[in-house]
Design an enzyme around this catalytic site. Sequence first.
Site, mmCIF file in Angstrom:
data_model
loop_
_atom_site.group_PDB
_atom_site.id
_atom_site.type_symbol
_atom_site.label_atom_id
_atom_site.label_comp_id
_atom_site.label_asym_id
_atom_site.label_seq_id
_atom_site.Cartn_x
_atom_site.Cartn_y
_atom_site.Cartn_z
ATOM 1 N N TYR A 154 5.579 -0.371 -7.667
ATOM 2 C CA TYR A 154 4.745 -0.588 -6.330
ATOM 3 C C TYR A 154 4.384 1.306 -5.818
ATOM 4 O O TYR A 154 3.710 1.813 -5.249
ATOM 5 C CB TYR A 154 5.317 -1.505 -5.266
ATOM 6 C CG TYR A 154 5.149 -1.273 -4.152
ATOM 7 C CD1 TYR A 154 3.684 -2.857 -3.833
ATOM 8 C CD2 TYR A 154 5.135 -0.942 -2.891
ATOM 9 C CE1 TYR A 154 3.128 -2.707 -2.708
ATOM 10 C CE2 TYR A 154 3.967 -1.522 -2.011
ATOM 11 C CZ TYR A 154 3.153 -2.417 -1.212
ATOM 12 O OH TYR A 154 2.963 -2.021 -0.885
ATOM 13 N N LYS A 158 1.045 3.037 -5.702
ATOM 14 C CA LYS A 158 1.135 3.470 -4.283
ATOM 15 C C LYS A 158 0.754 4.917 -3.694
ATOM 16 O O LYS A 158 -0.279 5.280 -3.311
ATOM 17 C CB LYS A 158 1.183 3.255 -3.103
ATOM 18 C CG LYS A 158 1.468 1.459 -2.831
ATOM 19 C CD LYS A 158 -0.084 1.325 -2.228
ATOM 20 C CE LYS A 158 -0.036 -0.569 -2.373
ATOM 21 N NZ LYS A 158 -1.473 -0.858 -1.707
HETATM 22 N N1 LIG Z 1 2.776 -6.602 4.353
HETATM 23 C C1 LIG Z 1 3.341 -5.054 4.241
HETATM 24 O O1 LIG Z 1 3.642 -4.479 5.057
HETATM 25 C C2 LIG Z 1 2.497 -3.354 3.893
HETATM 26 C C3 LIG Z 1 3.325 -2.588 4.307
HETATM 27 C C4 LIG Z 1 2.874 -1.582 3.483
HETATM 28 C C5 LIG Z 1 1.646 -1.505 2.783
HETATM 29 N N2 LIG Z 1 0.813 -3.695 2.628
HETATM 30 C C6 LIG Z 1 -0.224 -2.663 1.390
HETATM 31 O O2 LIG Z 1 -1.012 -3.964 2.520
HETATM 32 C C7 LIG Z 1 -2.516 -4.088 1.636
HETATM 33 C C8 LIG Z 1 -2.192 -6.113 2.114
HETATM 34 O O3 LIG Z 1 -1.180 -5.961 1.879
HETATM 35 P P1 LIG Z 1 -0.800 -8.116 2.650
HETATM 36 O O4 LIG Z 1 0.356 -7.948 3.471
HETATM 37 O O5 LIG Z 1 -1.832 -8.577 3.336
HETATM 38 O O6 LIG Z 1 -0.625 -8.733 1.184
HETATM 39 P P2 LIG Z 1 -0.990 -10.060 0.731
HETATM 40 O O7 LIG Z 1 -0.434 -10.621 0.013
HETATM 41 O O8 LIG Z 1 -0.406 -11.486 2.273
HETATM 42 O O9 LIG Z 1 -2.430 -9.987 0.907
HETATM 43 C C9 LIG Z 1 -2.851 -9.532 -0.478
HETATM 44 C C10 LIG Z 1 -3.620 -9.890 -0.921
HETATM 45 O O10 LIG Z 1 -4.918 -9.281 -2.096
HETATM 46 C C11 LIG Z 1 -5.151 -10.226 -3.055
HETATM 47 N N3 LIG Z 1 -5.466 -9.543 -4.478
HETATM 48 C C12 LIG Z 1 -4.198 -9.657 -4.829
HETATM 49 N N4 LIG Z 1 -4.395 -9.457 -6.230
HETATM 50 C C13 LIG Z 1 -5.712 -8.954 -6.228
HETATM 51 C C14 LIG Z 1 -7.102 -8.511 -7.083
HETATM 52 N N5 LIG Z 1 -6.971 -8.456 -8.367
HETATM 53 N N6 LIG Z 1 -8.381 -9.263 -6.883
HETATM 54 C C15 LIG Z 1 -8.385 -9.210 -5.990
HETATM 55 N N7 LIG Z 1 -7.621 -9.898 -5.183
HETATM 56 C C16 LIG Z 1 -5.833 -9.931 -4.933
HETATM 57 C C17 LIG Z 1 -4.881 -12.005 -2.889
HETATM 58 O O11 LIG Z 1 -4.916 -12.805 -3.333
HETATM 59 C C18 LIG Z 1 -4.106 -11.625 -1.080
HETATM 60 O O12 LIG Z 1 -4.853 -12.251 -0.424
HETATM 61 C C19 LIG Z 1 -2.068 -4.632 -0.034
HETATM 62 O O13 LIG Z 1 -2.415 -3.703 -0.562
HETATM 63 C C20 LIG Z 1 0.050 -3.706 0.181
HETATM 64 O O14 LIG Z 1 0.103 -3.465 -0.775
HETATM 65 C C21 LIG Z 1 1.182 -3.947 3.125
#
Ligand SMILES: NC(=O)c1ccc[n+]([C@@H]2O[C@H](COP(=O)([O-])OP(=O)(O)OC[C@H]3O[C@@H](n4cnc5c(N)ncnc54)[C@H](O)[C@@H]3O)[C@@H](O)[C@H]2O)c1
Length: 251
Positions: A154, A158
Site C-alpha cells: 500500500y 501510493k
Molecule cells: N478509507 C480510507 O480511510 C482511505 C484513506 C486514504 C486513501 N484511501 C483511498 O481511497 C480510495 C477509495 O477507498 P475506499 O475507502 O472507498 O475503499 P473501498 O474498498 O470502499 O472502495 C474501493 C473501490 O474500488 C473498487 N476496485 C478495487 N479494485 C478495482 C479494480 N481493479 N478495478 C476497478 N475497481 C476496483 C472496489 O470494487 C471498490 O468499490 C482507495 O484508493 C483508497 O486506497 C482510503
Amino acid sequence: MSGTKQKVVLITGAGGGMCTGINARLAKVGYALALVDFSAEAVERAVQAVTAAGGEAKPFVADVTDPAQVHALGDQVRAEFGAVDAIVNAAGVLDRKYLKDHDDDSFARALGINLVGPFRIIQEFAPAMVEQGWGRIVNISSIAGVTGYPYPSYAASKAGLSNLTRSLTIDFWGTGVTINSICPGVVDTPMVIDEVRRQVPRKVPTERIVEPDEIGAVAAFLLSDDARSINGADILIDGGATRFFQLFDRP
Ligand SMILES: NC(=O)c1ccc[n+]([C@@H]2O[C@H](COP(=O)([O-])OP(=O)(O)OC[C@H]3O[C@@H](n4cnc5c(N)ncnc54)[C@H](O)[C@@H]3O)[C@@H](O)[C@H]2O)c1
C-alpha cells in the site's frame, strides 16, 4: 466549470465508500458521471444514489488493471458521453500484508490496482483532454504514500501514485490539463478497521475521522477553474495526522 457543454468526469472505484462523497459532490456541481467499478452491483448502487439525488450518472464495469478492459471502457464511455473532461482515480485496495506474508503475486497485484490502474486510465482518457485544451485529473493517493506505513504494497503503490502525479505535470505541460493527488488520512469507509477508528482521537489533532463528503468537496474544487494553478500537488486531508512526530501524543 466553464463553457456550455456539460462536463463529464470518469470516476474509478465509484462503488466504494469514499466515492459516495465524491460522486455526490461532483454531480451537485453539474458534472455528468461515468462511474466505473469492477463490482457491477456496487457501481449500480452508486448510480442509483446519484440519480435519486437528481444527478446524471451511468455505470461501467471494468477492472482497471486489465489493458483490454480499460480500452473497451474507453470505447463504451466515449460512445455514451463523448470525450471525458476529468478523471478521479479512486479504485484502490489496502492489502494488510507484512513483508513475510506476501506471496509471489500479491505485491504486484496491489501495485497493479493502486498504481498501474491509474496510469492505464490516464493513458486511455487524457489524450482527448489534451486535444480539447482542458482537463482535470485527481488521483486518490493516501497519507501512506507520504509517510512510512506498516503494509508495504500500500505504501509503495501510493507513494508511486503521488510521484506519478508530480511527474505527469511535465507530460501535460502547456496543455490545459492539471493533475493532482488527494492524500486522505482516516476516512469513514468500510476500508477502515475498528482499531484505527479508536486511535483517531489520540493520533489526529482534529480528533475526528474524515467524512467522504470532505474528500468530495476538495475533489470538486480541484476540478474547478478556480484550481487552475494547482498542479502536481499532494493535498493532505488528514486532520494534521502526518504533521507531527508520532511519538508525542496529545498534551
Ligand atoms: N478509507 C480510507 O480511510 C482511505 C484513506 C486514504 C486513501 N484511501 C483511498 O481511497 C480510495 C477509495 O477507498 P475506499 O475507502 O472507498 O475503499 P473501498 O474498498 O470502499 O472502495 C474501493 C473501490 O474500488 C473498487 N476496485 C478495487 N479494485 C478495482 C479494480 N481493479 N478495478 C476497478 N475497481 C476496483 C472496489 O470494487 C471498490 O468499490 C482507495 O484508493 C483508497 O486506497 C482510503
